[in-house]
Design a protein around this motif. Sequence first.
Motif, PDB file in Angstrom:
ATOM      1  N   ALA A  37      26.333 -10.103   7.329  1.00 52.23           N
ATOM      2  CA  ALA A  37      25.968  -8.726   7.635  1.00 52.23           C
ATOM      3  C   ALA A  37      24.723  -8.623   8.521  1.00 52.23           C
ATOM      4  O   ALA A  37      24.339  -7.539   8.936  1.00 52.23           O
ATOM      5  CB  ALA A  37      25.735  -7.961   6.331  1.00 52.23           C
ATOM      6  N   GLY A  38      24.116  -9.785   8.803  1.00 49.62           N
ATOM      7  CA  GLY A  38      22.900  -9.802   9.611  1.00 49.62           C
ATOM      8  C   GLY A  38      21.679 -10.131   8.778  1.00 49.62           C
ATOM      9  O   GLY A  38      21.627  -9.859   7.581  1.00 49.62           O
ATOM     10  N   GLY A  39      20.714 -10.744   9.406  1.00 52.33           N
ATOM     11  CA  GLY A  39      19.517 -11.136   8.693  1.00 52.33           C
ATOM     12  C   GLY A  39      19.713 -12.426   7.932  1.00 52.33           C
ATOM     13  O   GLY A  39      20.717 -13.125   8.093  1.00 52.33           O
ATOM     14  N   SER A  40      18.748 -12.741   7.076  1.00 56.81           N
ATOM     15  CA  SER A  40      18.845 -13.974   6.307  1.00 56.81           C
ATOM     16  C   SER A  40      18.307 -13.757   4.902  1.00 56.81           C
ATOM     17  O   SER A  40      17.614 -12.767   4.626  1.00 56.81           O
ATOM     18  CB  SER A  40      18.075 -15.106   6.991  1.00 56.81           C
ATOM     19  N   ARG A  41      18.633 -14.704   4.033  1.00 56.90           N
ATOM     20  CA  ARG A  41      18.173 -14.659   2.648  1.00 56.90           C
ATOM     21  C   ARG A  41      17.923 -16.087   2.185  1.00 56.90           C
ATOM     22  O   ARG A  41      18.735 -16.979   2.452  1.00 56.90           O
ATOM     23  CB  ARG A  41      19.222 -13.977   1.757  1.00 56.90           C
ATOM     24  N   THR A  42      16.827 -16.297   1.508  1.00 59.12           N
ATOM     25  CA  THR A  42      16.523 -17.610   0.942  1.00 59.12           C
ATOM     26  C   THR A  42      16.638 -17.542  -0.572  1.00 59.12           C
ATOM     27  O   THR A  42      16.056 -16.641  -1.201  1.00 59.12           O
ATOM     28  CB  THR A  42      15.105 -18.065   1.333  1.00 59.12           C
ATOM     29  N   VAL A  43      17.404 -18.453  -1.156  1.00 61.34           N
ATOM     30  CA  VAL A  43      17.592 -18.485  -2.605  1.00 61.34           C
ATOM     31  C   VAL A  43      17.278 -19.881  -3.119  1.00 61.34           C
ATOM     32  O   VAL A  43      17.424 -20.878  -2.414  1.00 61.34           O
ATOM     33  CB  VAL A  43      19.028 -18.076  -3.005  1.00 61.34           C
ATOM     34  N   GLU A  44      16.838 -19.928  -4.372  1.00 64.20           N
ATOM     35  CA  GLU A  44      16.520 -21.202  -5.004  1.00 64.20           C
ATOM     36  C   GLU A  44      17.223 -21.292  -6.347  1.00 64.20           C
ATOM     37  O   GLU A  44      17.495 -20.281  -6.997  1.00 64.20           O
ATOM     38  CB  GLU A  44      15.013 -21.352  -5.202  1.00 64.20           C
ATOM     39  N   ALA A  45      17.507 -22.524  -6.754  1.00 62.91           N
ATOM     40  CA  ALA A  45      18.170 -22.758  -8.034  1.00 62.91           C
ATOM     41  C   ALA A  45      17.723 -24.100  -8.588  1.00 62.91           C
ATOM     42  O   ALA A  45      17.100 -24.905  -7.889  1.00 62.91           O
ATOM     43  CB  ALA A  45      19.687 -22.739  -7.862  1.00 62.91           C
ATOM     44  N   LYS A  46      18.063 -24.344  -9.847  1.00 62.10           N
ATOM     45  CA  LYS A  46      17.743 -25.626 -10.464  1.00 62.10           C
ATOM     46  C   LYS A  46      18.621 -26.740  -9.881  1.00 62.10           C
ATOM     47  O   LYS A  46      18.239 -27.909  -9.882  1.00 62.10           O
ATOM     48  CB  LYS A  46      17.936 -25.537 -11.972  1.00 62.10           C
ATOM     49  N   ALA A  47      19.795 -26.348  -9.387  1.00 58.01           N
ATOM     50  CA  ALA A  47      20.715 -27.326  -8.798  1.00 58.01           C
ATOM     51  C   ALA A  47      21.569 -26.663  -7.726  1.00 58.01           C
ATOM     52  O   ALA A  47      21.806 -25.451  -7.765  1.00 58.01           O
ATOM     53  CB  ALA A  47      21.610 -27.943  -9.870  1.00 58.01           C
ATOM     54  N   VAL A  48      22.019 -27.467  -6.787  1.00 58.66           N
ATOM     55  CA  VAL A  48      22.892 -27.000  -5.706  1.00 58.66           C
ATOM     56  C   VAL A  48      24.102 -27.929  -5.631  1.00 58.66           C
ATOM     57  O   VAL A  48      23.950 -29.149  -5.665  1.00 58.66           O
ATOM     58  CB  VAL A  48      22.160 -27.007  -4.348  1.00 58.66           C
ATOM     59  N   ILE A  49      25.278 -27.343  -5.553  1.00 64.78           N
ATOM     60  CA  ILE A  49      26.507 -28.125  -5.339  1.00 64.78           C
ATOM     61  C   ILE A  49      27.023 -27.843  -3.933  1.00 64.78           C
ATOM     62  O   ILE A  49      27.265 -26.683  -3.574  1.00 64.78           O
ATOM     63  CB  ILE A  49      27.599 -27.775  -6.369  1.00 64.78           C
ATOM     64  N   LEU A  50      27.182 -28.882  -3.156  1.00 66.66           N
ATOM     65  CA  LEU A  50      27.799 -28.768  -1.837  1.00 66.66           C
ATOM     66  C   LEU A  50      29.308 -28.941  -1.986  1.00 66.66           C
ATOM     67  O   LEU A  50      29.783 -29.991  -2.396  1.00 66.66           O
ATOM     68  CB  LEU A  50      27.243 -29.825  -0.893  1.00 66.66           C
ATOM     69  N   ALA A  51      30.037 -27.890  -1.635  1.00 63.55           N
ATOM     70  CA  ALA A  51      31.501 -27.933  -1.649  1.00 63.55           C
ATOM     71  C   ALA A  51      31.983 -27.409  -0.305  1.00 63.55           C
ATOM     72  O   ALA A  51      32.806 -26.497  -0.230  1.00 63.55           O
ATOM     73  CB  ALA A  51      32.043 -27.094  -2.805  1.00 63.55           C
ATOM     74  N   VAL A  52      31.447 -28.003   0.752  1.00 66.78           N
ATOM     75  CA  VAL A  52      31.619 -27.454   2.105  1.00 66.78           C
ATOM     76  C   VAL A  52      32.911 -27.894   2.793  1.00 66.78           C
ATOM     77  O   VAL A  52      33.218 -27.446   3.902  1.00 66.78           O
ATOM     78  CB  VAL A  52      30.404 -27.802   2.994  1.00 66.78           C
ATOM     79  N   GLY A  53      33.678 -28.792   2.158  1.00 61.97           N
ATOM     80  CA  GLY A  53      34.984 -29.127   2.674  1.00 61.97           C
ATOM     81  C   GLY A  53      34.997 -29.904   3.982  1.00 61.97           C
ATOM     82  O   GLY A  53      34.045 -30.608   4.319  1.00 61.97           O
ATOM     83  N   ALA A  54      36.084 -29.728   4.722  1.00 60.58           N
ATOM     84  CA  ALA A  54      36.289 -30.478   5.954  1.00 60.58           C
ATOM     85  C   ALA A  54      37.141 -29.660   6.906  1.00 60.58           C
ATOM     86  O   ALA A  54      37.707 -28.630   6.543  1.00 60.58           O
ATOM     87  CB  ALA A  54      36.960 -31.814   5.655  1.00 60.58           C
ATOM     88  N   ARG A  55      37.230 -30.119   8.143  1.00 54.50           N
ATOM     89  CA  ARG A  55      38.040 -29.457   9.167  1.00 54.50           C
ATOM     90  C   ARG A  55      38.913 -30.499   9.856  1.00 54.50           C
ATOM     91  O   ARG A  55      38.707 -31.700   9.697  1.00 54.50           O
ATOM     92  CB  ARG A  55      37.142 -28.764  10.190  1.00 54.50           C
ATOM     93  N   ALA A  56      39.878 -30.019  10.612  1.00 50.77           N
ATOM     94  CA  ALA A  56      40.776 -30.932  11.315  1.00 50.77           C
ATOM     95  C   ALA A  56      39.993 -31.793  12.305  1.00 50.77           C
ATOM     96  O   ALA A  56      39.114 -31.301  13.016  1.00 50.77           O
ATOM     97  CB  ALA A  56      41.853 -30.140  12.054  1.00 50.77           C
TER      98      ALA A  56
END
Length: 467
Positions: free
Chosen positions: A130-149
């Motif tokens: 929607a525009g702009g940015s947001r910074t968030v923090e957590a105790k843990a982060v899971i990367l589930a960013v997948g793949a492309r052809a």
Amino acid sequence: MAEFDLIVIGSGPGGYVAAIRATQLGQKVAIVEREALGGICLNWGCIPTKALLKSGEKFESLSHLKDFGLSAEKVGFDFDAIIARSRGVAKQLNAGVGYLMKKNKIEVIEGTAKLEKASAAPKVVIALKAGGSRTVEAKAVILAVGARARALPQIGLEADGERIWAYREAMAPKRLPKSIIVIGSGAIGIEFGSFYRALGVDVTVVEALPRILPVEDEEVSKAARKSFEKRGFKFRVDAKVTKVSKSGKGVQVAIEAGGRTETLEAEVCISAVGITANTDGIGLEALGVKMDRGHITIDSHCQTNVKGLYAIGDCAGAPWLAHKASHEGIHAAEHIAAYKTPNVHSPIAGCTYSQPQIASVGLTEQGAREAKREVKVGRFPFKVNGKAIAAGDTDGFVKTIFDAKTGALIGAHMIGTEVTEMIQGFVTAITLEATEEDLHGTVYPHPTLSEAMHESALDAYGRMIHL
């Protein structure tokens, strides 16, 4: 204080499942998605391709009505309607994931994430849709960013939406071509070939290795090629693609095979030469995340070498399968929440939804012998299975591999109708460390295709009944 207990980046079958499991364990969770909920699998992969394949299968079955004492007139298809149905299936399931996010009180943040260093888990900086940015923090982060052809621009193999297609273009094309060259004979290439061939398209599959479906057991691979050729497929194996060229009328694919050069021509080329993990541009280098050939290195709990950072699914390496991603997502979420997960490592089955279907789990016969294991091998063909004969689907067989010393089932390989549904029986058996005695003593309902599973296990020990 961290705003969330867990931030999941990517909402595919690994990401959204991890988020749901984390909330079940009392965690406050946010999920970041740059495109559509459900990821590639739900929107452009696993699910919509199965919708296409079902349309192709039903149309193809109409040519065999006479075998069942039936007839129909003016049989045909509406290609645009087939594509529209597939997209509708994806839209329905996308909405379903949205419902699950609301039900489980998971905050969905629409935007593109990038990781930055922090004292605990990495901070997540999101460029919002929607525009702009947001910074968030957590105790843990899971990367589930997948793949492309994967693209190979050095030989001209790069999707352009017109003459060269990757999976997205192949699932929602503007027209039905008369001829297609598929480069790559893994599950994706064979499934697209199967769909288009069912609609009468001339299909040629090019494979760099000596046989199609190279990760499958060799017997299954040979049987699959024979069955596909009977349906009109053409194959070039042990063939290196040297150049892909486009013209106004179509595409030319130059190959080298057996010391000879050849140029294949078709209206369209489908690239199915593998995937590239979506690990670029998200800050992994700055964090010092360990990588292996473009994929994130993880331990048995899906942890990276960076504190609080986990990775699951396609971005964390093979096998590149949705159910593997979901399994890893649940395990990672439980590990983050300090939930004691049972130490069970279930084998991952592979499925190809062609006609006939192909499914496998565990070691191939060649793999077992290369590992210096003494084996007992059983086989049973569907051509003598009562349910298969009654249904008119007698192609294929079941093959089982046992450790000769312990009796443990260590591999199962199947080709035939609905074997992608049947394979889970063998997955469960291997997970529970079943032996030949367990499978021999199991009562299989009659008449079912699954009786071939029983007979194959019996055959490995010279006890087959019906052949």
